[in-house]
Write a protein that holds these residues in place. Structure first.
Motif, PDB file in Angstrom:
ATOM      1  N   SER A   1      18.936  27.509  35.846  1.00  0.00           N
ATOM      2  CA  SER A   1      18.259  28.096  36.784  1.00  0.00           C
ATOM      3  C   SER A   1      17.174  27.694  37.789  1.00  0.00           C
ATOM      4  N   TRP A   2      17.293  27.728  39.176  1.00  0.00           N
ATOM      5  CA  TRP A   2      16.296  27.255  40.104  1.00  0.00           C
ATOM      6  C   TRP A   2      15.326  28.535  40.392  1.00  0.00           C
ATOM      7  N   ASP A   3      15.279  29.483  39.181  1.00  0.00           N
ATOM      8  CA  ASP A   3      14.369  30.668  39.608  1.00  0.00           C
ATOM      9  C   ASP A   3      13.330  30.921  38.569  1.00  0.00           C
ATOM     10  N   VAL A   4      12.905  29.506  38.117  1.00  0.00           N
ATOM     11  CA  VAL A   4      11.879  29.623  37.109  1.00  0.00           C
ATOM     12  C   VAL A   4      10.923  28.901  37.338  1.00  0.00           C
ATOM     13  N   TRP A   5       9.475  29.403  37.344  1.00  0.00           N
ATOM     14  CA  TRP A   5       8.397  28.538  37.549  1.00  0.00           C
ATOM     15  C   TRP A   5       7.774  27.566  36.235  1.00  0.00           C
ATOM     16  N   ALA A   6       8.030  28.129  35.160  1.00  0.00           N
ATOM     17  CA  ALA A   6       7.722  27.377  33.986  1.00  0.00           C
ATOM     18  C   ALA A   6       8.622  27.878  32.662  1.00  0.00           C
ATOM     19  N   HIS A   7       8.745  27.170  31.812  1.00  0.00           N
ATOM     20  CA  HIS A   7       9.518  27.472  30.555  1.00  0.00           C
ATOM     21  C   HIS A   7       9.128  26.673  29.379  1.00  0.00           C
ATOM     22  N   ARG A   8       9.414  26.911  28.145  1.00  0.00           N
ATOM     23  CA  ARG A   8       9.299  26.364  27.031  1.00  0.00           C
ATOM     24  C   ARG A   8      10.534  25.908  26.348  1.00  0.00           C
ATOM     25  N   HIS A   9      11.496  25.932  26.964  1.00  0.00           N
ATOM     26  CA  HIS A   9      13.065  25.576  26.464  1.00  0.00           C
ATOM     27  C   HIS A   9      13.233  24.121  26.341  1.00  0.00           C
ATOM     28  N   GLU A  10      13.722  23.792  25.337  1.00  0.00           N
ATOM     29  CA  GLU A  10      14.152  22.402  25.117  1.00  0.00           C
ATOM     30  C   GLU A  10      15.645  22.289  25.773  1.00  0.00           C
ATOM     31  N   ASN A  11      15.721  20.872  26.370  1.00  0.00           N
ATOM     32  CA  ASN A  11      16.873  20.778  27.242  1.00  0.00           C
ATOM     33  C   ASN A  11      18.309  20.935  26.332  1.00  0.00           C
ATOM     34  N   MET A  12      18.176  20.153  25.190  1.00  0.00           N
ATOM     35  CA  MET A  12      19.459  20.516  24.390  1.00  0.00           C
ATOM     36  C   MET A  12      19.035  20.462  23.021  1.00  0.00           C
ATOM     37  N   GLU A  13      19.580  21.607  22.223  1.00  0.00           N
ATOM     38  CA  GLU A  13      19.535  21.782  21.073  1.00  0.00           C
ATOM     39  C   GLU A  13      21.006  21.897  20.313  1.00  0.00           C
ATOM     40  N   LEU A  14      21.269  21.297  19.319  1.00  0.00           N
ATOM     41  CA  LEU A  14      22.660  21.547  18.663  1.00  0.00           C
ATOM     42  C   LEU A  14      22.470  21.958  17.172  1.00  0.00           C
ATOM     43  N   TYR A  15      23.266  22.989  16.981  1.00  0.00           N
ATOM     44  CA  TYR A  15      22.877  23.724  15.632  1.00  0.00           C
ATOM     45  C   TYR A  15      24.049  23.281  14.916  1.00  0.00           C
ATOM     46  N   GLY A  16      24.204  22.723  13.654  1.00  0.00           N
ATOM     47  CA  GLY A  16      25.458  22.605  12.788  1.00  0.00           C
ATOM     48  C   GLY A  16      25.216  23.290  11.498  1.00  0.00           C
ATOM     49  N   THR A  17      26.351  22.801  10.633  1.00  0.00           N
ATOM     50  CA  THR A  17      26.264  23.669   9.476  1.00  0.00           C
ATOM     51  C   THR A  17      25.324  23.164   8.335  1.00  0.00           C
ATOM     52  N   SER A  18      24.891  21.788   8.574  1.00  0.00           N
ATOM     53  CA  SER A  18      23.991  21.271   7.684  1.00  0.00           C
ATOM     54  C   SER A  18      22.394  20.967   8.348  1.00  0.00           C
ATOM     55  N   GLY A  19      22.146  21.153   9.677  1.00  0.00           N
ATOM     56  CA  GLY A  19      21.039  20.942  10.048  1.00  0.00           C
ATOM     57  C   GLY A  19      21.182  21.236  11.822  1.00  0.00           C
ATOM     58  N   SER A  20      20.054  20.576  12.422  1.00  0.00           N
ATOM     59  CA  SER A  20      19.958  20.552  13.987  1.00  0.00           C
ATOM     60  C   SER A  20      19.567  19.307  14.460  1.00  0.00           C
ATOM     61  N   LEU A  21      20.174  19.206  15.742  1.00  0.00           N
ATOM     62  CA  LEU A  21      19.687  18.033  16.434  1.00  0.00           C
ATOM     63  C   LEU A  21      19.275  18.449  17.785  1.00  0.00           C
ATOM     64  N   PHE A  22      18.076  17.849  18.103  1.00  0.00           N
ATOM     65  CA  PHE A  22      17.140  17.980  19.441  1.00  0.00           C
ATOM     66  C   PHE A  22      17.524  16.654  20.522  1.00  0.00           C
ATOM     67  N   ILE A  23      18.188  17.204  21.411  1.00  0.00           N
ATOM     68  CA  ILE A  23      18.634  16.015  22.274  1.00  0.00           C
ATOM     69  C   ILE A  23      17.857  15.860  23.709  1.00  0.00           C
ATOM     70  N   PRO A  24      17.533  14.571  24.138  1.00  0.00           N
ATOM     71  CA  PRO A  24      16.723  14.469  25.407  1.00  0.00           C
ATOM     72  C   PRO A  24      17.586  15.067  26.630  1.00  0.00           C
ATOM     73  N   ASP A  25      17.147  15.116  27.583  1.00  0.00           N
ATOM     74  CA  ASP A  25      17.635  15.463  29.119  1.00  0.00           C
ATOM     75  C   ASP A  25      18.637  14.586  29.393  1.00  0.00           C
ATOM     76  N   PRO A  26      20.077  14.819  29.437  1.00  0.00           N
ATOM     77  CA  PRO A  26      20.868  14.066  29.871  1.00  0.00           C
ATOM     78  C   PRO A  26      21.221  13.706  31.059  1.00  0.00           C
ATOM     79  N   ASN A  27      20.313  14.047  31.866  1.00  0.00           N
ATOM     80  CA  ASN A  27      19.969  13.754  33.422  1.00  0.00           C
ATOM     81  C   ASN A  27      19.421  12.445  33.311  1.00  0.00           C
ATOM     82  N   PHE A  28      18.896  12.158  32.376  1.00  0.00           N
ATOM     83  CA  PHE A  28      18.159  10.470  32.088  1.00  0.00           C
ATOM     84  C   PHE A  28      18.887   9.617  30.963  1.00  0.00           C
ATOM     85  N   PHE A  29      18.310   8.474  30.976  1.00  0.00           N
ATOM     86  CA  PHE A  29      18.814   7.788  29.725  1.00  0.00           C
ATOM     87  C   PHE A  29      17.715   7.597  28.782  1.00  0.00           C
ATOM     88  N   GLY A  30      18.039   7.261  27.456  1.00  0.00           N
ATOM     89  CA  GLY A  30      16.812   7.217  26.582  1.00  0.00           C
ATOM     90  C   GLY A  30      16.181   8.570  26.267  1.00  0.00           C
TER      91      GLY A  30
END
Length: 234
Positions: free
Chosen positions: A100-129
């Motif tokens: 969305s380009w209609d948002v002034w502010a938010h608290r969402h993480e860029n990427m969160e992956l939820y698996g059968t044995s845990g979760s991963l929190f991934i940085p913004d893929p628009n950048f490296f590292g």
């Protein structure tokens, strides 16, 4: 992999870009502009997409340019700027994607992956590292140990002066290396075609208010490890 949440949200480019018209014309918008980073990252992490559906809107009919010689000029909005999609992957994973380009502010993480044995929190893929966090079942969230990947080392500053890793020719370098070694390259034509179909199908589904099954697919690229990345940089 069970599910995932993706969010790329801001109030668009008109505040800083002196000529933002094309962002709000057909071919622009948050899905086609930023979706390549996010969807490509998903395909690399969990494989190809099977089907998509979406809903979309545009909250502002015009945008005011906030920088440059056209300061204060109004730009018409011709495309959806607020898109919420649901992606079904071939391996069964279900992914929600808010762009969305209609948002002034938010608290969402860029990427969160939820698996059968845990979760991963991934940085913004628009950048490296960036910091990768994880949590196993019923455990606290902890940082994944740094593997000293050379493409995560900061090598410059962005427009805001933030020191970042930026290796945007890595895919091209890997393609050249693959051609020399007579092997398939990771950023393949099949993968690019598939990602484009996913994005355009999201927009078509939002317009038609229906599901779209993919007609393309691709192989999930292999991980580019630290040693292989070093070879590219040489």
């Amino acid at each position: 992999m069970c599910s995932s949440d993706l969010h790329v949200m801001s109030h668009g480019m008109e505040s800083w870009h002196p000529n933002p018209d094309f962002f709000f014309q057909p071919g622009g918008g948050p899905i086609l502009d930023l979706g390549p980073y996010y969807i490509s990252n998903l395909v690399q992490l969990i494989g190809p997409v099977k089907a998509v559906t979406a809903m979309a809107s545009a909250s502002f009919a015009e945008r005011e340019i906030g920088n440059g010689p056209r300061l204060g000029e109004m730009v018409p909005v011709e495309i959806p700027t607020n898109v919420h999609a649901l992606l079904e992957f071939e391996n069964g994973a279900l992914i929600t994607f808010g762009a969305s380009w209609d948002v002034w502010a938010h608290r969402h993480e860029n990427m969160e992956l939820y698996g059968t044995s845990g979760s991963l929190f991934i940085p913004d893929p628009n950048f490296f590292g960036g910091e990768v966090l994880m949590s196993k079942a019923q455990c606290e969230i902890t940082q994944v140990p740094d593997n000293n990947h050379p493409l995560s080392v900061a090598n410059g500053s962005d427009g805001s002066g933030v020191h970042r890793a930026n290796y945007r020719c890595a895919g091209l370098a890997e393609m050249a290396q693959a051609i020399q070694e007579n092997r398939p390259h990771r950023c393949s034509l099949e993968m690019a075609t598939h990602v484009v179909e996913v994005m355009t199908s999201i927009l078509a589904s939002a317009q038609d208010r229906g599901w779209a099954s993919m007609t393309t697919t691709c192989d999930q690229p292999s991980w580019l490890g630290p040693e292989q990345a070093v070879q590219l940089m040489r």
